[in-house]
Design an enzyme around this catalytic site. Structure first.
Site, PDB file in Angstrom:
ATOM      1  N   ILE A 255       7.003  -2.439   7.364  1.00 51.87           N
ATOM      2  CA  ILE A 255       6.871  -0.879   7.436  1.00 51.87           C
ATOM      3  C   ILE A 255       7.516  -0.537   6.365  1.00 51.87           C
ATOM      4  O   ILE A 255       8.816  -0.378   6.221  1.00 51.87           O
ATOM      5  CB  ILE A 255       7.386  -0.555   8.715  1.00 51.87           C
ATOM      6  N   LYS A 256       6.644   0.379   5.597  1.00 54.01           N
ATOM      7  CA  LYS A 256       7.504   1.030   4.483  1.00 54.01           C
ATOM      8  C   LYS A 256       8.301   2.411   4.898  1.00 54.01           C
ATOM      9  O   LYS A 256       7.539   3.305   5.612  1.00 54.01           O
ATOM     10  CB  LYS A 256       6.533   1.531   3.267  1.00 54.01           C
ATOM     11  N   ILE A 257       9.413   2.367   4.443  1.00 56.18           N
ATOM     12  CA  ILE A 257      10.326   3.782   4.865  1.00 56.18           C
ATOM     13  C   ILE A 257      10.797   4.006   3.598  1.00 56.18           C
ATOM     14  O   ILE A 257      11.444   3.424   2.842  1.00 56.18           O
ATOM     15  CB  ILE A 257      11.425   3.357   5.983  1.00 56.18           C
TER      16      ILE A 257
ATOM     17  N   ILE B 262       2.830  -1.409   4.971  1.00 55.93           N
ATOM     18  CA  ILE B 262       2.085   0.164   5.428  1.00 55.93           C
ATOM     19  C   ILE B 262       3.206   1.069   5.479  1.00 55.93           C
ATOM     20  O   ILE B 262       4.231   0.914   6.072  1.00 55.93           O
ATOM     21  CB  ILE B 262       1.080   0.021   6.595  1.00 55.93           C
TER      22      ILE B 262
ATOM     23  N   THR C  96       0.976  -1.264   0.156  1.00 54.52           N
ATOM     24  CA  THR C  96       0.114   0.041  -0.024  1.00 54.52           C
ATOM     25  C   THR C  96       1.027   1.325   0.023  1.00 54.52           C
ATOM     26  O   THR C  96       2.198   1.244   0.228  1.00 54.52           O
ATOM     27  CB  THR C  96      -0.885  -0.031   1.390  1.00 54.52           C
TER      28      THR C  96
END
Length: 377
Positions: free
Chosen positions: A144-146, A113, A49
């Protein structure tokens, strides 16, 4: 049809070592069985996402109305409401994906996300938000998207050091990708020092493809020469292939082997932005030309359906093409296209796009909160 190919291109893709992920999510897909059917029928083993996807999801239909109404009734502000809506979707998608996660020993079955895009230049804020999202969703198959900004690199290491699995996003340049892999290794080394079990930590590095062609093709069109025209549509695939070469180099070093001996999993390359923007190009271009072992391809639904319908998958399409790919980048420089300028532009534009989507999301949710607050009076 080649001997390697069956009548099911998605099966062929999976067999070739490519994990098929969907670059989309909305609540209706979760509640009406749509996501489960993609798992069952189209070999989908993960979901990504981003702020744009959530902005689109919340603008469609009434799937979020009841939850927004409940939050409005308790006086929840817009930031907390967006946090609740998005984490609810991702948590529920994680639960649907959990059997895939278990079956693949944690390699797939992942849902990603993204941290709030306004934190892209804030290392400490990114780490704090990553920990908050990880705790709130509370599922082992979460990513976790960084973003791979300069400030994002230490945030990647610090988040991994907490034992949190990370999807690094918005990678355009080969130099930055090497920085991402170094941040990953540093994070695992710190996680080990912190007493975490390395076998429980996973990561992917999302290398963007189609946007590279969009930017470079525009410059080639402006040049207008035969040499420039001949290079159109080649840069995105070439850049990604050279990224895979870098991946092979880094994950064959003694530094990596030391971590692997303690149970670490390599950070897989993930091909992102794989929807074809130019209708003159094959609609499966960024899937069939980037088949390689131990990779992920996250596709919008249109690209997934196109691949299922007529994708031609004939095994590894990457590792034998490093010289050709390097030649493409060198030829671009010769005709006057600056690689350094292109990748810098794309990072700025990518961050700006996600910030604008986030602002739209906040505005839409605020409008709904105001509507329901008015109803309660």
């Amino acid at each position: 049809m080649t001997e390697q190919q069956t009548t099911n291109p998605l099966a062929d893709l999976s067999e070739a070592g490519v994990s098929i992920w969907l670059d989309d999510l909305n609540r209706s897909m979760i509640t009406d069985g749509g996501l489960q059917s993609l798992i069952d029928d189209l070999y989908v083993v993960g979901v990504t996402t981003n702020p744009t996807i959530f902005a689109n999801a919340l603008s469609q239909g009434e799937a979020y109305t009841d939850q927004v109404k409940e939050l409005a009734a308790t006086g929840t502000d817009v930031d907390a409401t967006v946090f609740a809506l998005t984490t609810t979707d991702v948590r529920n998608a994680c639960d649907i994906m959990r059997p895939v996660y278990d079956r693949t020993n944690g390699v797939d079955g992942r849902v990603s996300i993204e941290v709030e895009p306004k934190l892209a230049a804030d290392t400490a804020g990114t780490v704090e938000m990553a920990k908050k999202l990880w705790a709130e969703i509370d599922r082992p198959n979460l990513f976790i998207k960084i973003p791979a900004t300069v400030e994002g690199l230490p945030a990647i290491s610090q988040t991994l050091a907490e034992g949190i699995s990370v999807n690094v996003t918005l990678i355009f340049s080969l130099d930055r990708y090497r920085g991402v892999m170094n941040a990953f290794l540093t994070g695992l080394e710190q996680a080990r020092q912190n007493g975490h079990d390395l076998s429980t930590i996973h990561s992917v590095a999302s290398f963007f493809v189609s946007r590279v062609d969009t930017e470079i093709d525009g410059q080639l069109d402006a040049l207008g020469t035969d040499e420039a025209t001949a290079l159109k549509g080649k840069a995105g695939v070439a850049n990604a292939r050279l990224a895979y070469q870098a991946y092979e180099e880094v994950f064959s070093t003694p530094r990596w082997q030391n971590l692997a001996d303690d149970g670490a999993h390599a950070q897989r390359p993930l091909w992102a932005s794989t929807g074809v923007k130019n209708p003159d190009y094959p609609d499966t271009l960024y899937v069939t030309e980037l088949v390689a072992p131990n990779t992920v391809n996250t596709m919008p639904r249109k690209t997934l359906d196109a691949t299922a319908d007529h994708g031609q998958v004939t095994g590894d399409a990457v590792t034998g093409h490093y010289d050709d790919a390097q030649q493409v980048l060198e030829s671009l420089e010769k005709v006057g296209v600056s690689y350094a300028q292109v990748v810098e532009t794309l990072e700025v534009e990518g961050l700006d796009k996600f910030e604008k989507s986030w602002d739209e999301l906040l505005a839409d949710v605020q409008q709904e909160l105001d509507r329901f607050a008015g109803d309660a009076k």
